[in-house]
Enzyme design. Structure first.
Site, PDB file in Angstrom:
ATOM      1  N   ASP A 165       0.940  -1.079  -0.134  1.00 37.39           N
ATOM      2  CA  ASP A 165       0.041  -0.100   0.036  1.00 37.39           C
ATOM      3  C   ASP A 165       0.981   1.386   0.086  1.00 37.39           C
ATOM      4  O   ASP A 165       2.213   1.199  -0.044  1.00 37.39           O
ATOM      5  CB  ASP A 165      -0.905   0.082   1.312  1.00 37.39           C
ATOM      6  CG  ASP A 165      -2.307   0.833   0.996  1.00 37.39           C
ATOM      7  OD1 ASP A 165      -2.166   1.761   0.040  1.00 37.39           O
ATOM      8  OD2 ASP A 165      -3.236   0.706   1.644  1.00 37.39           O
TER       9      ASP A 165
HETATM   10  C1  BGC Z   1      -5.302   2.997   0.197  1.00 32.73           C
HETATM   11  C2  BGC Z   1      -5.269   2.010  -0.844  1.00 32.73           C
HETATM   12  C3  BGC Z   1      -5.171   2.447  -2.344  1.00 32.73           C
HETATM   13  C4  BGC Z   1      -3.899   3.421  -2.399  1.00 32.73           C
HETATM   14  C5  BGC Z   1      -3.484   3.794  -3.656  1.00 32.73           C
HETATM   15  C6  BGC Z   1      -3.686   3.839   0.178  1.00 32.73           C
HETATM   16  O1  BGC Z   1      -3.931   4.750   0.950  1.00 32.73           O
HETATM   17  O2  BGC Z   1      -5.000   2.537   1.617  1.00 32.73           O
HETATM   18  O3  BGC Z   1      -6.417   1.408  -0.589  1.00 32.73           O
HETATM   19  O4  BGC Z   1      -5.366   1.716  -3.057  1.00 32.73           O
HETATM   20  O5  BGC Z   1      -3.685   4.229  -1.313  1.00 32.73           O
HETATM   21  O6  BGC Z   1      -4.116   5.101  -3.796  1.00 32.73           O
END
Ligand code: BGC
Length: 775
Positions: free
Chosen positions: A300
């Site tokens: 993530d």
């Molecule tokens: C979130 C994810 C997301 C990623 C990319 C993160 O902060 O937890 O769910 O896919 O950002 O935007």
């Protein structure tokens, strides 16, 4: 893990003209795992990797961000130069054929080895055509519709230059304080697993052929257990027994892997002492060795960097930990590009493991066909044809209608009939932007239909529809500032709250019925949007009380991304319709239900508590040694002094304009041996004058075992349409696997003894039968 029983259901939906063409195609879907790389793929990648420098290999592990969506503290710098140097494997947060082509051209014509980029984006519930938030999609209990929705989103994303979507989010969640419950399917492992599979196939196609220009690669997230964040506070620690993990939280992730999901995203949270992104047991032992996952793992957003805040060490150390745990791609943090070469030099990371990570990223690109066509068939003409085409809007309207849940309907207040004068009131009535909900990707609020507009559209010109704002969605200045900073565009009325309420009351007095559209603004759920008070925010409850005092029928239409506490509303409203955030077509779909053009059929997939102190509250809980039986003076029992144990609305609950009665379940046998199954049949009758759909639910309780088992667990369901007055026998087959669970040694076993079968309209209103499993 069971296979979705989509065949008969999809056929029925097609026959009814409900499931559409794709449902028929999906009926053939078999959960096919990702095939291992064939000889051709292996040779191609080996040959390519022979030409790569160590730096270029690490470059493939680097995922950078361009564009606008930033959910972490870091923004990628010098992206173009890095792409040209071969130091970028993928890019997220940009779309349109023009933008995608520009990036891809840079990679394939200006980098030394011409390796295409994987282009990712948060396509969570639609891309341009926005569908209901995932918690609403789950409330449809309609797997073909969910698969169709994911396919529609994937088609749009692909036409818009994206080949990799960060969905499905399958985190089981039992705590509505956590804002991200909006992004998942709710609290149930069985339903969550069926939805996970449906979404993977929606995005990747029924056979996971991602070379097709209308398919994209899915990314399963957030691995793992993110939904169990303590106290519902985002990013918080999770800690649970392996038995609970295996039985209750892991099934949807496993189901998606079995369905062939191409990639997985590591979660932010700590898992039993080791943050997920550094957790080798999770990423390698469980995911790859036990489940045989063959795709790649991305982190993530800046999750490797965050391992330092978790207390695992400096950049160099966390780089080592993440790679050795089994992480392949670093989202935005650039920890790998800055540290891995040194890790290898110092011997803390093996070059072979870097090579393996690089190989997995290249395999994903190969599976997407990017080495043949880096542009994945994009063109502006195609985008024009595909994006937000009328058929997609129609599908969105249909799916949204199915997601709406009727929570209360006294005296058949709904559907509205012969009403000449409606007062529409409330801070969310005229808010297209809020209809899109959180993570609405490339959704355009200008294209979204507000509930006020939908009511006008469906009511027709003879009905007078007035509107007044009534209350601000919140009065909390800090929350307002925060939501606005994140694009909430709140429309805050500076007048005193009492004046706003008085204006709405005056409008109500002139009308025959009041439709009050209240709830949360879209930014109050989603990432970093936990709430400790999950009632209606601000002065909205005061508004409802004042409207009630007018004596007019009060229809409460809720827009929100989590279960809310609604004790007063449940007691006092004439009708309550839960509409989540319904997406681009929200207003039309809500109006279709309000006016009875569509008979509601949704059911909640998360328990609605009476008050926040009851959370975590979920239907599939254990019994305790002192279960409370509801006798007021029963003292030493597992109970609260100040609130009942049971929820306001139980899992699986939702009303219809039709009424259904259930007979007792009958079983084909009452004694069965190991490895045998049985049939459960229940008669369901539509006792009303109206055709309607019902979700017939089947639960099981393993009464005696070597471990304590939940009081009930969903094992199957069928969404059926019954004509007015029609009675039907609905049959389920319970497979030997349905009786199994992971015991204390994590063995998947069915233990002899009594089992209770429960069938009914929701998890509370069930009738029982029992059978015995012999040795
Ligand atoms: C979130 C994810 C997301 C990623 C990319 C993160 O902060 O937890 O769910 O896919 O950002 O935007």
């Amino acid at each position: 893990m069971k296979h979705p029983k989509t065949l008969a259901k999809a056929a029925l939906l097609v026959a009814l003209g409900l499931g559409g063409h794709r449902a028929a195609a999906q009926a053939q879907t078999v959960a096919t795992a990702l095939p291992p790389p064939d000889a051709k793929m292996q040779q191609f990648i080996s040959k390519l990797m022979q030409q790569m420098t160590p730096e270029e290999k690490i470059g493939q592990l680097n995922l950078v961000s361009v564009g606008f969506t930033v959910t972490g503290p870091v923004v990628s710098q010098d992206v173009d130069a890095k792409i040209k140097k071969g130091l970028v494997g993928g890019v997220l947060n940009t779309f349109t054929p023009v933008a995608a082509r520009k990036l891809q051209e840079m990679a394939v014509s200006q980098s030394r080895l011409h390796i295409p980029l994987i282009l990712g984006f948060d396509v969570i519930h639609g891309h341009r055509t926005i569908l209901p938030i995932p918690l609403g999609l789950a409330a449809t209990w309609d797997l073909p519709a969910i698969e169709r929705g994911a396919h529609l989103a994937g088609q749009e994303a692909a036409a818009d230059g994206i080949n990799w979507v960060y969905s499905p989010m399958v985190d089981i969640a039992r705590d509505p304080r956590w804002g991200r419950v909006a992004e998942g399917a709710g609290e149930d492992p069985y339903l969550g697993s069926q939805i996970a599979k449906a979404m993977v196939h929606g995005y990747q196609g029924p056979t996971n052929d991602m070379t097709r220009p209308d398919n994209v690669m899915a990314c399963l997230k957030h691995f793992a257990l993110y939904g169990a964040a303590e106290a519902g506070r985002d990013y918080n620690t999770t800690d649970m027994s392996r038995q609970r993990m295996y039985n209750e939280y892991l099934p949807p992730y496993k189901a998606a892997v079995e369905a062939g999901v191409g990639s997985v995203m590591s979660s932010f949270n700590d898992v039993n002492g080791i943050p997920a992104t550094a957790n080798k047991w999770l990423m390698t032992d469980l995911l790859r060795r036990q489940w045989n996952f063959l795709g790649f793992v991305a982190t993530d957003y800046t999750a490797i960097n965050e391992l330092s805040a978790h207390g695992l060490g400096d950049d160099k150390k966390v780089s080592e930990l993440a790679l050795n745990a089994g992480i392949d791609m670093d989202m935005v943090g650039e920890i790998f590009v800055r540290n891995l070469a040194q890790n290898v030099k110092e011997g803390t990371v093996k070059q072979a493991d870097v090579d393996l990570a690089c190989r997995r990223v290249l395999e994903a690109k190969y599976r997407l066909g990017l080495f043949q066509d880096p542009y994945h068939g994009i063109s502006e003409a195609r985008a024009k044809e595909v994006l937000m085409q009328p058929a997609f809007l129609q599908t969105a309207r249909d799916i949204t209608r199915r997601s709406l849940v009727l929570l209360k309907n006294d005296n058949q207040t709904l559907p509205l009939k012969n009403t000449a004068n409606i007062a529409v009131v409330g801070p969310l009535a005229d808010r297209p932007i809020d209809m899109l909900g959180n993570w609405s990707a490339a959704g355009d609020a200008k294209q979204a239909v507000s509930i006020l507009q939908g009511i006008k559209n469906v009511a027709g010109s003879t009905v007078r529809v007035s509107y007044s704002h009534g209350a601000n969605v919140t009065e909390d200045a800090q929350m307002i500032a925060r939501l606005n900073e994140h694009g909430g565009q709140l429309n805050i009325d500076p007048r005193p709250a009492d004046a706003q309420i008085a204006e709405a009351v005056a409008a109500a007095q002139k009308a025959e019925v009041v439709v009050a559209v209240v709830g949360e603004s879209q930014g109050m759920t989603g990432e970093a949007a936990s709430r400790a008070d999950i009632g209606l925010p601000g002065r909205q409850l005061d508004l409802l009380k004042a409207l009630k005092a007018t004596g007019k029928p009060l229809v409460v239409v809720l827009c929100n991304g989590r279960p809310l506490t609604l004790p007063w509303e449940n007691e006092n409203a004439s009708a309550i319709l839960e509409t989540w955030f319904g997406g681009t077509q929200a207003g039309n779909a809500v109006a279709d239900v309000l006016f009875g053009v569509y008979n509601p059929s949704g059911k909640i997939t998360m328990t609605f508590p009476r008050m926040v102190g009851q959370v975590p509250i979920y239907y599939n809980h254990k019994n305790t040694g002192r279960p409370y039986g509801g006798v007021a003076l029963d003292k030493y029992k597992s109970r609260y002094l100040d609130v009942p144990n049971d929820p306001l609305y139980p899992f699986g609950y939702g009303l219809s304009y039709s009424t259904f009665t259930y007979g007792k379940p009958s079983l084909s046998k009452t004694s069965l041996g190991q490895g045998q199954g049985l049939d459960v049949t229940v008669t369901v009758q539509n006792t009303s004058q109206r055709d309607g759909e019902e979700v017939v639910q089947l639960y099981l309780r393993d009464v005696v075992g070597s471990s304590s088992r939940p009081v009930q667990e969903l094992k199957n369901f069928q969404k059926i349409l019954l004509k007015a007055g029609e009675s039907r026998q609905v049959s389920f087959h319970l497979n030997p696997d349905d009786l199994k669970f992971y015991n204390d040694d994590l063995k998947w076993v069915a233990e002899p003894g009594e089992f209770e079968v429960m069938t009914g309209s929701n998890s509370r209103d069930v009738q029982k039968a029992s059978f015995t499993l012999t040795k």
